[in-house]
Write an enzyme that holds these catalytic residues in place. Structure first.
Site, PDB file in Angstrom:
ATOM      1  N   ASP A  74      -3.648   6.878  11.644  1.00 54.16           N
ATOM      2  CA  ASP A  74      -2.823   6.120  10.703  1.00 54.16           C
ATOM      3  C   ASP A  74      -1.486   6.853  10.574  1.00 54.16           C
ATOM      4  O   ASP A  74      -1.388   7.901   9.924  1.00 54.16           O
ATOM      5  CB  ASP A  74      -3.526   6.033   9.342  1.00 54.16           C
ATOM      6  CG  ASP A  74      -2.720   5.260   8.317  1.00 54.16           C
ATOM      7  OD1 ASP A  74      -1.559   4.891   8.607  1.00 54.16           O
ATOM      8  OD2 ASP A  74      -3.242   5.034   7.203  1.00 54.16           O
ATOM      9  N   SER A 107       0.809  -1.219   0.000  1.00 55.82           N
ATOM     10  CA  SER A 107       0.000   0.000   0.000  1.00 55.82           C
ATOM     11  C   SER A 107       0.844   1.271   0.000  1.00 55.82           C
ATOM     12  O   SER A 107       0.393   2.317  -0.481  1.00 55.82           O
ATOM     13  CB  SER A 107      -0.933   0.003   1.218  1.00 55.82           C
ATOM     14  OG  SER A 107      -0.197  -0.112   2.420  1.00 55.82           O
ATOM     15  N   HIS A 116       0.733   5.614   6.441  1.00 53.00           N
ATOM     16  CA  HIS A 116       0.554   6.202   5.107  1.00 53.00           C
ATOM     17  C   HIS A 116       0.708   7.720   5.156  1.00 53.00           C
ATOM     18  O   HIS A 116       0.710   8.322   6.240  1.00 53.00           O
ATOM     19  CB  HIS A 116      -0.807   5.790   4.546  1.00 53.00           C
ATOM     20  CG  HIS A 116      -0.962   4.310   4.410  1.00 53.00           C
ATOM     21  ND1 HIS A 116      -1.566   3.526   5.379  1.00 53.00           N
ATOM     22  CD2 HIS A 116      -0.580   3.450   3.434  1.00 53.00           C
ATOM     23  CE1 HIS A 116      -1.551   2.252   5.002  1.00 53.00           C
ATOM     24  NE2 HIS A 116      -0.960   2.180   3.815  1.00 53.00           N
TER      25      HIS A 116
END
Length: 576
Positions: free
Chosen positions: A547, A297, A550
């Site tokens: 998060d 990702s 990312h």
């Protein structure tokens, strides 16, 4: 009749007597001549006195000189001056006439040009009307096929370029004046250049400059040893709202983030300059080629950044993005190029290869099985690999005995660095066997760090990366800070790529240390969780929902892609 003659005779006698008495004697014949001389002298004197050209002579005092000798040269001088004046007037008249003819020719030229332009415009207008008309036109029940558009344009050009009578006359005038006449083909070229809009000329020049450009960045320059510099004039390179392909996972400002300073930091290497990303230069390198990101990702995070960087200069109707299975592909039709992402979180085969269903408690890999993925990487011009974050869940990695096709279930648990080395050795062998170095450039991205413990950067009251607005400031030199990065994997990748470079040129892009400073650039609570935006309640609980893996876009991954751009655009051109 006789009476008349007698009267005339008597009258004549009276006149003779009168003249005779007036002069006091003399013979009859002599008196007659004297009267004639007196009358002639009187007439001559009268003529002299009223002739403007000779009046000065008549007024001159008479002396004993012979005036017949003076009169001739004076008359000669007057005649010479008059003759000279007449010649000058004649020459002046010729010059004036020539100037008038030249002016008339110029006027005729302007008129001809105006008429030609007017006729051309009328022809073009009529051309548009005729093109919009049906393919066949009916006139008095006779069907006439509509002329092809290109033929009409060609005929129009021939009409415009055909010399007219006025042009032929103008050519003759130019020949008489011995002025150079421009060649017909040169006039055509100049005419076409003059008609080209200034903007098109500028764009053509810019395009020509970019087509074969090579950035002047020394290959031995360490791009990764430097510092972050705040630059709100040149960054971000693109706007979040200006990239339609961004996913909600990374659009932090749209998702509620209020501070955008994280978008405006520029990386400044210590010993050289990192060029700012130029989409047109990059697209010229991608013309007719494929750029593919392979990994997890975070590799997709970087792919989205590259998509936004290059798509900004391509018209909306000439670009499209499609997703199918493990593939996500941006197509740029104008350049016949693609920017692709391929999902393979471990590079080799694993039970997490499904791009949608991969959140499994036990992640198992097959370290020596890569062909299932590798067959999709062949014949790609630029390959960018990454694998790291999926290795960080546990200190050991489960390695399958057998294969998934055989429904094997037994596995061995192997230390993370050892399993990582096995996978990268398999990857290096695939590169060596399948990549043509004369065509393909290979990059391997080092680990993208996370920021889980705020105490790592000296903020004991912080909660993960939430509410961080500035990079780490108290850092100097190329030394990592302790944020939980497994630098053992960095060493493994560096060693494997070092050996591979002896056979296939591969670039190790060292983004880890400089990214560890960017605690401010994560998506934090302004992102998705399980496909949905975080609610207000979830955003208020960053300890559970932030998060810190990312990155927001625009943001840090744009700098990663500037590293790729620099190495690609500074390399020699490779023609297929």
């Amino acid at each position: 009749m006789m009476a008349r003659r007698k009267l005339s005779f008597l009258a004549a006698n009276k006149i003779d007597l009168k003249h005779s008495s007036s002069f006091g004697g003399g013979r009859r014949k002599s008196c007659k001549y004297s009267v004639f001389v007196v009358i002639s002298l009187a007439l001559l004197l009268f003529t002299f006195m009223y002739n403007g050209d000779v009046k000065s002579i008549g007024e001159h005092p008479f002396g004993s000189r012979d005036y017949s000798q003076i009169e001739f040269p004076i008359r000669y001088d007057i005649g010479h001056q008059q003759s000279k004046q007449a010649v000058e007037e004649k020459e002046s008249t010729k010059l004036i006439e020539k100037a008038e003819e030249k002016a008339a020719a110029e006027k005729d030229r302007a008129v001809v040009v105006d008429v030609a332009n007017s006729s051309a415009k009328k022809e073009e207008k009529r051309e548009v009307r005729e093109v919009k008309a049906p393919k066949e036109e009916e006139f008095h029940d006779v069907k006439i096929p509509a002329m092809d558009v290109e033929e009409r344009k060609e005929d129009l050009r021939e009409v415009k370029e055909a010399p007219t009578l006025e042009e032929e006359g103008r050519k003759e005038v130019l020949r008489e004046e011995k002025e150079p006449i421009m060649d017909k083909e040169e006039r055509k070229g100049n005419s076409r250049e003059a008609k080209a809009p200034a903007t098109e000329v500028k764009e053509a020049v810019k395009k020509a400059e970019r087509q074969r450009i090579i950035l002047d960045v020394p290959e031995n320059c360490d791009l990764f040893d430097g510092k972050w510099v705040y630059d709100d004039e040149n960054y971000p390179i693109y706007k979040e709202a200006g990239c339609q392909f961004l996913t909600e996972q990374v659009t932090c400002m749209r998702n509620g983030r209020r501070n955008d300073r994280f978008q405006k930091w520029r990386w400044q290497p210590k010993d050289c300059a990192l060029p700012r990303f130029d989409a047109e230069v990059m697209l010229e390198r991608l013309r007719g080629k494929r750029l593919m990101f392979v990994g997890d990702s975070l590799s997709r995070n970087q792919w989205e950044s590259m998509v936004c960087l290059v798509q900004s200069v391509v018209p909306s109707n000439r670009k499209s993005l499609t997703k199918h299975g493990s593939f996500s592909v941006l197509r740029l039709e104008e350049y016949d190029a693609t920017v692709e992402f391929y999902w393979a979180p471990f590079l080799v085969e694993s039970n997490s290869d499904d791009p949608k269903i991969h959140s499994l408690p036990d992640r198992i890999i097959m370290p020596k099985s890569i062909d299932r993925h590798g067959k999709y990487w062949k014949n790609v011009d630029y390959l960018v690999f990454n694998t790291y974050i999926w290795w960080m869940n546990t200190p050991t990695v489960k390695v399958l005995r057998g294969s998934f096709n055989e429904s094997s279930t037994e596995y061995d648990e192997v230390e993370r660095p050892l399993a990582y080395r096995r996978v990268l050795n398999t990857w290096a062998k695939w590169v060596q066997s399948n990549v043509n170095p004369n065509r393909t450039m290979v990059f391997f991205m080092s680990m993208s760090p996370h920021h889980i413990r705020s105490t790592d950067w000296g903020n004991p009251t912080g909660i993960k990366c939430a509410l961080e607005t500035e990079p780490v400031a108290n850092w100097s030199g190329w030394q990592p800070i302790e944020v939980g990065t497994d630098w053992r994997l960095f060493s493994v990748a560096e060693n494997v790529i070092g050996r591979l470079r002896k056979k296939v040129p591969a670039t190790f892009v060292k983004i880890t240390a400089m990214s560890e400073l960017r605690k401010d650039a994560h998506t934090s609570v302004h992102t998705l969780r399980q496909g949905k935006l975080l609610t207000a309640e979830q955003q208020a609980d960053p300890a559970r929902f932030a998060d810190c893996v990312h990155w927001c876009l625009p943001g840090l991954p744009d700098t990663w892609n500037e590293f790729l751009y620099t190495r690609i655009a500074s390399s020699p051109w490779k023609d297929r």
